[in-house]
Design an enzyme around this catalytic site. Structure first.
Site, mmCIF file in Angstrom:
data_model
loop_
_atom_site.group_PDB
_atom_site.id
_atom_site.type_symbol
_atom_site.label_atom_id
_atom_site.label_comp_id
_atom_site.label_asym_id
_atom_site.label_seq_id
_atom_site.Cartn_x
_atom_site.Cartn_y
_atom_site.Cartn_z
ATOM 1 N N LYS A 295 -3.892 -17.025 71.801
ATOM 2 C CA LYS A 295 -3.482 -15.942 70.903
ATOM 3 C C LYS A 295 -2.369 -16.379 69.961
ATOM 4 O O LYS A 295 -2.393 -16.067 68.776
ATOM 5 C CB LYS A 295 -3.033 -14.714 71.716
ATOM 6 N N ARG B 100 -0.928 -3.364 75.808
ATOM 7 C CA ARG B 100 -1.325 -4.012 77.058
ATOM 8 C C ARG B 100 -2.076 -3.074 77.993
ATOM 9 O O ARG B 100 -2.747 -3.516 78.926
ATOM 10 C CB ARG B 100 -0.092 -4.557 77.792
ATOM 11 N N ARG C 185 -1.845 -27.990 81.757
ATOM 12 C CA ARG C 185 -0.928 -28.030 80.626
ATOM 13 C C ARG C 185 0.429 -28.594 81.050
ATOM 14 O O ARG C 185 0.943 -28.286 82.118
ATOM 15 C CB ARG C 185 -0.746 -26.614 80.059
ATOM 16 N N ARG D 147 5.184 -25.726 83.461
ATOM 17 C CA ARG D 147 5.926 -24.467 83.487
ATOM 18 C C ARG D 147 5.623 -23.716 84.775
ATOM 19 O O ARG D 147 4.526 -23.808 85.326
ATOM 20 C CB ARG D 147 5.546 -23.591 82.291
ATOM 21 N N ARG E 229 -1.465 -13.455 87.102
ATOM 22 C CA ARG E 229 -1.430 -12.983 85.709
ATOM 23 C C ARG E 229 -2.805 -12.499 85.265
ATOM 24 O O ARG E 229 -2.921 -11.493 84.551
ATOM 25 C CB ARG E 229 -0.941 -14.105 84.792
#
Length: 214
Positions: free
Chosen positions: A13, A88, A127, A160, A171
């Protein structure tokens, strides 16, 4: 154009929003940016939002409502906007409709970046981020020349905390529980265009531009 961009964590996004902003003269608005701006400017709403954030709490919908109203009242949205990360929940979507109606603004399209959860798991957990310059790598699709070392500045590459599988699963569960109804809500209004996000970024953006031709 007045647009929303919606997608699960890791669908791109932020990347697509930046490209849309470069291509079209519209304002990119994220809830995070709005909250930070309101807090920095010490507006009444910003002070209230800061109280919740500083205590580790989620900012309630009625405070978000005030932030949205403040932001949409600014002159820079006259050529259009792109909301990223909002709404959301379905309640927020209904509230946004009411806000836009009161301002005589129409929502033109909802861009839904669609991708399979299993693809996201591979994409996100692989990542890596440079601890110094924030350059992003991926252990499969974009590895550094030397494992664990940034090609640009030599900084250490880290994962992260929210890029772990456990965090991502949580999530995604929250996303599907809260945001999937938002997509269905806008689909009933005929506003949603599904974009295949499991492609190279250039192809994803090409599909977005095709969707916005009208």
């Amino acid at each position: 154009m007045n647009l929303l961009i919606i997608g699960a964590p890791g669908t791109g996004k932020g990347t697509m929003s930046a490209l849309i902003k470069e291509e079209f003269p519209i304002v990119h608005i994220s809830t995070g940016d709005m909250l930070r701006e309101a807090i920095a400017n010490e507006t009444n709403i910003g002070k209230i939002a800061n109280h919740y954030i500083s205590n580790g709490q989620l900012v309630p919908d009625d405070v978000i409502h005030g932030i949205i109203v403040e932001r949409l009242g600014k002159d820079d949205i006259k050529n259009g906007f792109l909301f990223d990360g909002y709404p959301r929940t379905q309640n927020q979507a209904i509230d946004l409709d009411e806000i836009l109606k009161s301002l005589n603004i129409n929502l033109d399209k909802v861009l839904y970046l669609d991708i399979d959860d299993e693809v996201l798991k591979t994409r996100i957990t692989g990542r890596r981020l440079c601890s110094k310059c924030n350059e992003i790598y991926h252990v499969v699709s974009k590895p550094s020349k030397v494992e664990g070392v940034c090609d640009i500045c030599g900084g250490e590459l880290i994962q992260r905390a929210d890029d772990t599988l456990e965090s991502l699963v949580n999530r995604l569960e929250a996303y599907h529980g809260m945001t999937q109804p938002v997509i269905e809500y806008y689909e009933k209004q005929g506003l949603v265009t599904r974009i295949n996000a499991d492609q190279a970024p250039a192809k994803v953006f090409a599909d977005i531009k095709d969707a916005l031709k009208d």
